[in-house]
Design a protein around this motif. Structure first.
Motif, short mmCIF file in Angstrom:
data_model
loop_
_atom_site.label_atom_id
_atom_site.label_comp_id
_atom_site.label_asym_id
_atom_site.label_seq_id
_atom_site.Cartn_x
_atom_site.Cartn_y
_atom_site.Cartn_z
N GLY A 117 0.81 -1.23 0.00
CA GLY A 117 0.00 0.00 0.00
C GLY A 117 0.83 1.27 0.00
N LEU A 118 2.07 1.17 -0.49
CA LEU A 118 2.96 2.34 -0.53
C LEU A 118 2.86 3.04 -1.88
CD1 LEU A 118 6.06 0.59 1.08
CD2 LEU A 118 4.73 2.46 2.12
N ASP A 119 3.07 4.34 -1.91
CA ASP A 119 3.03 5.08 -3.18
C ASP A 119 4.44 5.15 -3.79
OD1 ASP A 119 3.27 8.61 -2.11
OD2 ASP A 119 4.44 6.81 -1.60
N TRP A 120 5.29 4.19 -3.45
CA TRP A 120 6.64 4.15 -4.03
C TRP A 120 6.54 3.44 -5.38
CZ3 TRP A 120 10.00 1.81 0.55
CH2 TRP A 120 9.75 2.56 1.72
N ASP A 121 7.02 4.12 -6.43
CA ASP A 121 6.96 3.48 -7.74
C ASP A 121 8.25 3.79 -8.48
OD1 ASP A 121 5.49 4.02 -10.92
OD2 ASP A 121 5.87 2.08 -9.95
N TRP A 122 9.04 2.79 -8.70
CA TRP A 122 10.38 3.00 -9.28
C TRP A 122 10.30 2.87 -10.79
CZ3 TRP A 122 14.08 -0.11 -5.48
CH2 TRP A 122 14.08 0.54 -4.25
N SER A 123 10.33 3.99 -11.50
CA SER A 123 10.33 3.97 -12.98
C SER A 123 11.67 3.42 -13.47
CB SER A 123 10.17 5.41 -13.50
OG SER A 123 11.33 6.16 -13.17
N VAL A 124 11.71 3.09 -14.74
CA VAL A 124 12.97 2.61 -15.34
C VAL A 124 14.06 3.65 -15.13
CG1 VAL A 124 14.09 2.02 -17.55
CG2 VAL A 124 11.79 1.15 -17.03
N GLU A 125 13.72 4.90 -15.32
CA GLU A 125 14.73 5.97 -15.20
C GLU A 125 15.20 6.13 -13.74
OE1 GLU A 125 13.34 9.88 -16.10
OE2 GLU A 125 15.33 10.78 -15.93
N LEU A 126 14.23 6.18 -12.82
CA LEU A 126 14.60 6.37 -11.41
C LEU A 126 15.43 5.18 -10.93
CD1 LEU A 126 14.50 7.68 -8.60
CD2 LEU A 126 12.26 6.58 -8.26
N TYR A 127 15.04 3.98 -11.35
CA TYR A 127 15.78 2.79 -10.90
C TYR A 127 17.24 2.86 -11.36
CZ TYR A 127 16.59 -2.04 -9.48
OH TYR A 127 17.07 -3.17 -8.85
N GLY A 128 17.44 3.41 -12.54
CA GLY A 128 18.82 3.57 -13.03
C GLY A 128 19.66 4.41 -12.07
N LYS A 129 19.02 5.41 -11.45
CA LYS A 129 19.74 6.26 -10.48
C LYS A 129 19.95 5.49 -9.17
CE LYS A 129 17.87 10.55 -12.38
NZ LYS A 129 16.57 11.23 -12.41
N LEU A 130 18.94 4.70 -8.80
CA LEU A 130 19.01 3.96 -7.52
C LEU A 130 20.04 2.84 -7.57
CD1 LEU A 130 15.19 3.71 -6.71
CD2 LEU A 130 16.84 5.37 -5.82
N LEU A 131 20.38 2.39 -8.78
CA LEU A 131 21.37 1.31 -8.91
C LEU A 131 22.77 1.76 -8.50
CD1 LEU A 131 20.27 -0.53 -12.18
CD2 LEU A 131 20.44 -1.51 -9.89
N ALA A 132 22.91 3.06 -8.22
CA ALA A 132 24.21 3.53 -7.71
C ALA A 132 24.53 2.83 -6.38
CB ALA A 132 24.17 5.03 -7.51
N VAL A 133 23.46 2.38 -5.71
CA VAL A 133 23.63 1.70 -4.42
C VAL A 133 23.34 0.22 -4.60
CG1 VAL A 133 22.66 1.49 -2.09
CG2 VAL A 133 23.04 3.74 -3.08
N THR A 134 24.28 -0.62 -4.19
CA THR A 134 24.07 -2.07 -4.34
C THR A 134 23.34 -2.60 -3.11
OG1 THR A 134 26.17 -2.60 -3.27
CG2 THR A 134 26.20 -2.31 -5.67
N GLY A 135 22.60 -3.67 -3.30
CA GLY A 135 21.83 -4.24 -2.19
C GLY A 135 20.43 -3.63 -2.16
N GLY A 136 19.43 -4.53 -2.22
CA GLY A 136 18.05 -4.03 -2.30
C GLY A 136 17.61 -3.27 -1.06
N LYS A 137 18.02 -3.76 0.10
CA LYS A 137 17.63 -3.08 1.36
C LYS A 137 18.29 -1.70 1.42
CE LYS A 137 18.97 -6.59 3.99
NZ LYS A 137 19.23 -7.65 3.01
N GLU A 138 19.58 -1.69 1.08
CA GLU A 138 20.31 -0.41 1.07
C GLU A 138 19.73 0.54 0.04
OE1 GLU A 138 22.88 -3.78 2.47
OE2 GLU A 138 21.42 -3.44 0.86
N ARG A 139 19.26 -0.03 -1.08
CA ARG A 139 18.72 0.79 -2.17
C ARG A 139 17.42 1.45 -1.73
NH1 ARG A 139 18.91 -2.88 -6.65
NH2 ARG A 139 21.11 -2.46 -6.41
N MET A 140 16.58 0.75 -0.98
CA MET A 140 15.32 1.35 -0.49
C MET A 140 15.61 2.52 0.46
SD MET A 140 12.64 -1.79 0.10
CE MET A 140 13.71 -3.19 0.38
N ARG A 141 16.59 2.34 1.30
CA ARG A 141 16.97 3.41 2.24
C ARG A 141 17.50 4.63 1.46
NH1 ARG A 141 17.48 3.26 7.76
NH2 ARG A 141 17.13 1.04 8.18
N TYR A 142 18.29 4.34 0.44
CA TYR A 142 18.85 5.41 -0.39
C TYR A 142 17.71 6.18 -1.07
CZ TYR A 142 21.52 7.42 -4.36
OH TYR A 142 22.06 8.26 -5.31
#
Ligand code: XBP
Ligand code: MG
Length: 253
Positions: free
Chosen positions: A35-60
């Motif tokens: 029920g979260l309004d978090w939606d990672w677009s292809v473009e945003l995810y490309g930026k989030l990949l700067a951080v490795t690890g899914g848990k760390e990526r959510m925090r980032y």
């Protein structure tokens, strides 16, 4: 005497192009389910990949892109639960066969096994994701092809730290100079280089503009006899696809 005793493979982006249509989709399904309004677009995810690890990526994501979102006191637990759900969605996605191996991967693994090379995996992703990918692309026996599957939280620091490669080398009891690493990203290359590994890079949509300085070879993929690779950096010594011949001809970096 073969120059390399073992080949060590990264997983996401290297064995298979898993991020855009795999991990990213699984994250969004877990967010929606919660029920979260978090939606990672292809473009945003490309930026989030700067951080490795899914848990760390959510925090980032929260720290960098959602300062508006009120963080609960038990954020760590919430992220852990979200990540568990995401892993379930991701492994279900893999079970549909949605994410195939990249060109040349199955061929090289098979050639290396036949020639007696050691095989290992060194990845940031969750171990269950690795076994699911191997099972659904190469069959359940393929998990046993690897002397070590070094994955996820088994080490304190994720890539670009060298920990996961140090762990894999230790488990195989091999020095870095006798092993060749395969990576897809700048974080992965830095990790392998810090572990003093000669590294071959196969880029993908998210990593093609990364800095791969110091990689022995940068390719668009490992290629196949009828599907030549594109060389982005380094000397393939007249070969048109990556095989053990080329492997043994590579200089140690
Ligand atoms: C890639 C990663 C992983 C995946 C998501 O790992 O950084 O975090 O993006 O998997 P590698 P998890 O390139 O080293 O294979 O959510 O399980 O972390
Ligand atoms: Mg990778």
């Amino acid at each position: 005497m073969a120059k390399w005793q073992a080949l060590i493979f990264d997983v996401d982006g290297t064995l298979a192009d898993t991020e855009r249509d795999g991990h990213r989709v699984a994250f969004n399904r877990a967010f929606q389910e919660a029920g979260l309004d978090w939606d990672w677009s292809v473009e945003l995810y490309g930026k989030l990949l700067a951080v490795t690890g899914g848990k760390e990526r959510m925090r980032y994501y929260l720290d960098q892109f959602r300062r508006d979102w009120p963080q609960p006191a038990d954020l760590t637990e919430m992220i852990a639960q979200l990540h568990k759900a995401k892993t379930k969605h991701y492994t279900e996605l893999l079970a549909t066969g949605a994410i195939p191996l990249r060109p040349g991967v199955q061929r090289l693994l098979s050639e290396a096994r036949t020639a007696g090379y050691g095989l290992a995996i060194a990845t940031t992703t969750t171990p269950a994701n690795v076994t699911a990918l191997l099972e659904h692309t190469l069959g359940p026996d393929s998990i046993g092809w690897f002397e070590v599957i070094a994955a996820g939280d088994i080490v304190p620091a994720k890539k670009p730290a060298p920990d996961i490669y140090h762990y894999a080398l230790g488990e195989m009891n091999l020095p870095p100079e006798e092993c060749l690493a395969f990576e897809d990203s700048e974080n992965g290359l830095i990790s392998a280089q810090k572990a003093r590994l000669t590294t071959v890079v196969t880029v993908n949509g998210y990593t093609q503009n990364h800095d791969f300085s110091g990689a022995t070879l940068v390719l668009d993929c490992l290629g196949e006899p009828e599907q030549p690779f594109q060389v982005l950096a380094g000397n393939p010594q007249g070969r048109t696809y990556f095989n053990l011949d080329l492997c043994q001809a590579l200089p140690r970096s």
